[in-house]
Each structure stands twice: as C-alpha cells, then as structure tokens.
Motif scaffolding. Structure first.
Motif, mmCIF file in Angstrom:
data_model
loop_
_atom_site.group_PDB
_atom_site.id
_atom_site.type_symbol
_atom_site.label_atom_id
_atom_site.label_comp_id
_atom_site.label_asym_id
_atom_site.label_seq_id
_atom_site.Cartn_x
_atom_site.Cartn_y
_atom_site.Cartn_z
ATOM 1 N N UNK A 22 0.463 -1.743 0.148
ATOM 2 C CA UNK A 22 0.354 0.024 0.171
ATOM 3 C C UNK A 22 1.119 1.047 0.301
ATOM 4 N N UNK A 23 1.528 0.716 -0.337
ATOM 5 C CA UNK A 23 2.423 2.132 -0.382
ATOM 6 C C UNK A 23 3.340 2.445 -1.708
ATOM 7 N N UNK A 24 2.639 4.032 -2.003
ATOM 8 C CA UNK A 24 3.251 3.673 -4.046
ATOM 9 C C UNK A 24 3.825 5.056 -4.035
ATOM 10 N N UNK A 25 3.433 6.357 -3.530
ATOM 11 C CA UNK A 25 4.232 7.295 -3.809
ATOM 12 C C UNK A 25 6.040 7.729 -3.308
ATOM 13 N N UNK A 26 6.336 8.044 -4.430
ATOM 14 C CA UNK A 26 7.303 8.550 -4.799
ATOM 15 C C UNK A 26 8.466 9.032 -3.784
ATOM 16 N N UNK A 27 7.934 9.640 -2.830
ATOM 17 C CA UNK A 27 8.529 10.248 -1.555
ATOM 18 C C UNK A 27 8.563 8.839 -0.451
ATOM 19 N N UNK A 28 7.362 8.590 -0.265
ATOM 20 C CA UNK A 28 7.555 7.092 0.550
ATOM 21 C C UNK A 28 8.085 6.157 0.166
ATOM 22 N N UNK A 29 8.671 5.426 -1.397
ATOM 23 C CA UNK A 29 9.145 5.205 -1.862
ATOM 24 C C UNK A 29 10.950 4.465 -1.092
ATOM 25 N N UNK A 30 11.116 6.146 -1.208
ATOM 26 C CA UNK A 30 12.112 6.290 -1.055
ATOM 27 C C UNK A 30 12.623 6.109 0.878
#
Ligand code: ZN
Length: 149
Positions: A22-30
């Motif tokens: 459920x984590x897929x936004x670029x800043x969250x991927x980092x």
C-alpha cells in the motif's frame, strides 16, 4: 509511518525479503528503501493514472487541467515509457491525453496508468542502481529536490 516501518524492519528476519503493502508514492518509496523494505505494491500508480494524476520528474500533474489542452509535449520529457517516447509511433502528447480524460475515453486512463507504472518501476530500478553504486543519498536528494519543487 517511517517510525513504524523502521521498528518493524528491526525485528523482521534479516534473511527474508520485506514487503510493504500500500505504499507507492515516490517520496514514500525512498522512506521504505531507507528503512529496509525490499518490495512494494500499491494501487496508487493505476488509481492516479485512471484519474488523470500523472507522475513526472518535476512532481505530479493533473493532465485534465486546461494548461495542458494545447501542450504538444510528452507527459514527462525525461520519461522513457512507451507513452512518452517521441521516437516511436506511440507518442501521446499532453494535449491528446487531456482530451481523452476530458472526453471520458478509457484510453486516457490506460495510457496514464502505463506511464505511472513505468515511472514507479523505473524509479525503484534507479534506487537499486544507486544503492549498488553507493550513491543512494545523492540520488534521493537530487530526485526529491526536483520532484517536490
Ligand atoms: Zn512516460
């Protein structure tokens, strides 16, 4: 979220892959990668793509906005996905995509999803390369400075 991810990964077995659902936004991927996550899956790229929110190296855009009605450029000039590639016959302009979304043509959501999925997969691929080349922090800072500006 960062604290919870870090805490969980400290107690998970070191020899097993760590999956963050459920984590897929670029800043969250980092954030996930920095805290030991190996795998992600999330609806964000396709949900955003269906709605007209498209990822670019300079942040997200809403392709339905009037500013894109006559924009003949690709979604993201730095993107190498089939939707953005000017060198192929599949190049789709922002103006055409804007039209598709405004006309409720399903092709818009399909093309937007293809671009967004490619963007996210390519971003994680570049993160992996940056880790192997030992310059993850520099890559992250460069990417986020553009993406969040
Ligand atoms: Zn693209």
């Amino acid at each position: 979220m960062e604290t919870a991810v870090k805490w969980c990964n400290e107690i998970l077995p070191k020899d097993k892959p760590r999956h963050l659902l459920g984590i897929g936004e670029p800043e969250d991927l980092f954030m996930g990668v920095e805290n030991g996550v190996d795998l992600f899956d999330c609806v964000a790229p396709t949900r955003n793509g269906r709605g007209g929110t498209l990822y670019t190296t300079r942040g997200k855009i809403n392709i339905r906005n009037a500013e894109y009605r006559e924009d003949t450029g690709p979604i993201d000039a730095d993107c190498t996905c089939p939707v953005c590639q000017p060198a192929t016959s599949t190049h789709y302009s922002r103006a055409y995509l804007c039209h598709l979304y405004r006309a409720h043509e399903m092709l818009g959501g399909t093309l937007g999803s293809i671009h967004n999925l490619y963007f996210i997969i390519n971003l994680v691929k570049k993160m992996r390369e940056a880790i192997l080349d030992n310059h993850f922090e520099e890559f992250k800072n460069d990417f986020l400075a553009r993406y969040l500006s």
